[in-house]
Design a protein around this motif. Sequence first.
Motif, PDB file in Angstrom:
ATOM      1  N   PHE A   1      -5.143 -10.549  10.318  1.00 41.17           N
ATOM      2  CA  PHE A   1      -5.103  -9.529   9.269  1.00 41.17           C
ATOM      3  C   PHE A   1      -3.862  -9.663   8.393  1.00 41.17           C
ATOM      4  O   PHE A   1      -3.889  -9.309   7.212  1.00 41.17           O
ATOM      5  CB  PHE A   1      -5.254  -8.106   9.833  1.00 41.17           C
TER       6      PHE A   1
ATOM      7  N   ARG B   1      -4.736 -12.447   5.961  1.00 46.07           N
ATOM      8  CA  ARG B   1      -5.616 -11.961   4.899  1.00 46.07           C
ATOM      9  C   ARG B   1      -4.841 -11.116   3.888  1.00 46.07           C
ATOM     10  O   ARG B   1      -5.114 -11.174   2.687  1.00 46.07           O
ATOM     11  CB  ARG B   1      -6.784 -11.171   5.491  1.00 46.07           C
TER      12      ARG B   1
ATOM     13  N   ALA C   1      -4.316  -0.950   4.186  1.00 50.99           N
ATOM     14  CA  ALA C   1      -5.009  -0.062   5.129  1.00 50.99           C
ATOM     15  C   ALA C   1      -5.973  -0.838   6.020  1.00 50.99           C
ATOM     16  O   ALA C   1      -6.098  -0.537   7.213  1.00 50.99           O
ATOM     17  CB  ALA C   1      -5.747   1.031   4.354  1.00 50.99           C
ATOM     18  N   ARG C   2      -6.649  -1.844   5.475  1.00 53.68           N
ATOM     19  CA  ARG C   2      -7.624  -2.595   6.278  1.00 53.68           C
ATOM     20  C   ARG C   2      -6.920  -3.317   7.432  1.00 53.68           C
ATOM     21  O   ARG C   2      -7.424  -3.370   8.559  1.00 53.68           O
ATOM     22  CB  ARG C   2      -8.352  -3.590   5.382  1.00 53.68           C
ATOM     23  N   ALA C   3      -5.757  -3.872   7.154  1.00 54.87           N
ATOM     24  CA  ALA C   3      -4.994  -4.545   8.217  1.00 54.87           C
ATOM     25  C   ALA C   3      -4.508  -3.533   9.243  1.00 54.87           C
ATOM     26  O   ALA C   3      -4.582  -3.776  10.458  1.00 54.87           O
ATOM     27  CB  ALA C   3      -3.811  -5.305   7.614  1.00 54.87           C
TER      28      ALA C   3
ATOM     29  N   ALA D   1      -5.833  -0.813  10.102  1.00 57.39           N
ATOM     30  CA  ALA D   1      -6.954  -0.335  10.900  1.00 57.39           C
ATOM     31  C   ALA D   1      -7.301  -1.311  12.021  1.00 57.39           C
ATOM     32  O   ALA D   1      -7.852  -0.904  13.054  1.00 57.39           O
ATOM     33  CB  ALA D   1      -8.172  -0.112  10.012  1.00 57.39           C
ATOM     34  N   GLN D   2      -6.974  -2.593  11.840  1.00 56.56           N
ATOM     35  CA  GLN D   2      -7.277  -3.593  12.870  1.00 56.56           C
ATOM     36  C   GLN D   2      -6.130  -3.766  13.861  1.00 56.56           C
ATOM     37  O   GLN D   2      -6.276  -4.477  14.855  1.00 56.56           O
ATOM     38  CB  GLN D   2      -7.591  -4.944  12.203  1.00 56.56           C
TER      39      GLN D   2
ATOM     40  N   ASP E   1       0.854  -1.181   0.000  1.00 54.64           N
ATOM     41  CA  ASP E   1       0.000   0.000   0.000  1.00 54.64           C
ATOM     42  C   ASP E   1       0.891   1.232   0.000  1.00 54.64           C
ATOM     43  O   ASP E   1       2.028   1.190   0.498  1.00 54.64           O
ATOM     44  CB  ASP E   1      -0.902  -0.010   1.253  1.00 54.64           C
TER      45      ASP E   1
END
Length: 393
Positions: free
Chosen positions: A220, A223, A37-39, A41-42, A22
Amino acid sequence: MHTEHDWITTPLTADLLRGALDLERTEHGLLPHRLPARARAQNTNPQLAMAEAQPSGVRLVFRTAATAVELDTLRTKRDYVGVPSRPDGLYDLLVDGRPAGQASGSGGNVLTIDMATWEGEVTPGPVGTVRFTGLPEGEKDVEIWLPHNETTELVALRTDAPVEPVPDRGRRVWLHHGSSISHGSDAASPTAIWPAIAASLGGVELVNLGFGGSAMLDPFTARAMRDTPADLISVKMGINIVNGDVMRLRAFGPAVHGFLDTIRDGHPDTPLLVVSPIHCAIHEDTPGPTAPDLSEISKGRLLFAAMGDPAEKATGKLTLRVIREELARIVRQRAADDPNLHYLDGLDLYGESDAAGLPLPDHVHPDAATHRHIGERFGALAFTEGGPFAARG
């Protein structure tokens, strides 16, 4: 020296970068991330947040006839209270795949960490410039590997001839996840971390998800690996689970299965190599947690010690020996239905006999010579004929 009007400024875009999952636009420029970004955020852990934003394995890659290149960056360098300042991060220059120069950054921010409390304080600093001159004439592939251990915001790229993205050379992509040892710990430079050495020997493109202190079987991260295109995948796990004393045997086995299941959801048939921990004497039979030896810090030395009690193995606490046995068992079990799943014992990369000649200076992390040793061993065991990552036909 080139005058100001000789320079061509090329926008920094995703097609000029490899090894990042990213890219974040910041007030200064472009910050490569090794988790999406999704990882991020977690994640609530500052160690992982720092590690994934350090661009281990990330490099600028372009084709140009330029003989001079300037890169403006804003670095964030780490220092630790009470121990000597860490050396400046290095940028490695490759021309047509061969080493062609090194430079270090300047200016930038300094993050000072107190290991007694793990609190950090940032002292801001200015943008610096990394400069390479005297490159050979004519069109060539240029790679600038960013410092593996310094957060690096990319501000501007200048050259004395136009730049274009490098076309796909058809090389296989190797996606690797591991701990600080895979991140690069005390390697000499970004192309001298063991995964980069192994990737060079194997003729593959590296995507390095080695995160210092943070190979924790995080869902995460699994994923992120599931969603990242790759031809070869490896997961080196165990040491951080012990360092952090984050789980016991009851939780570890199912967590490994879940991590591998998630990767397989996106890569059902990709060669997948599970690698167990290298030899680390302090944790072979003693559980974590791991902590800096404060008596040594008072002498200006950073050494780590195991704080657990070997007797606690009986209650499910994890040691490296226990983890190797469990990983080997899990891979044997799964391989009955997954012929592309493989196991590599970390002791074959660096075992007790290797430690006699190449000791871990702080009791946990390999030095520059040991990174080369591990990288060459991995290259020989994984990429040569008969290895799980050997080129097929």
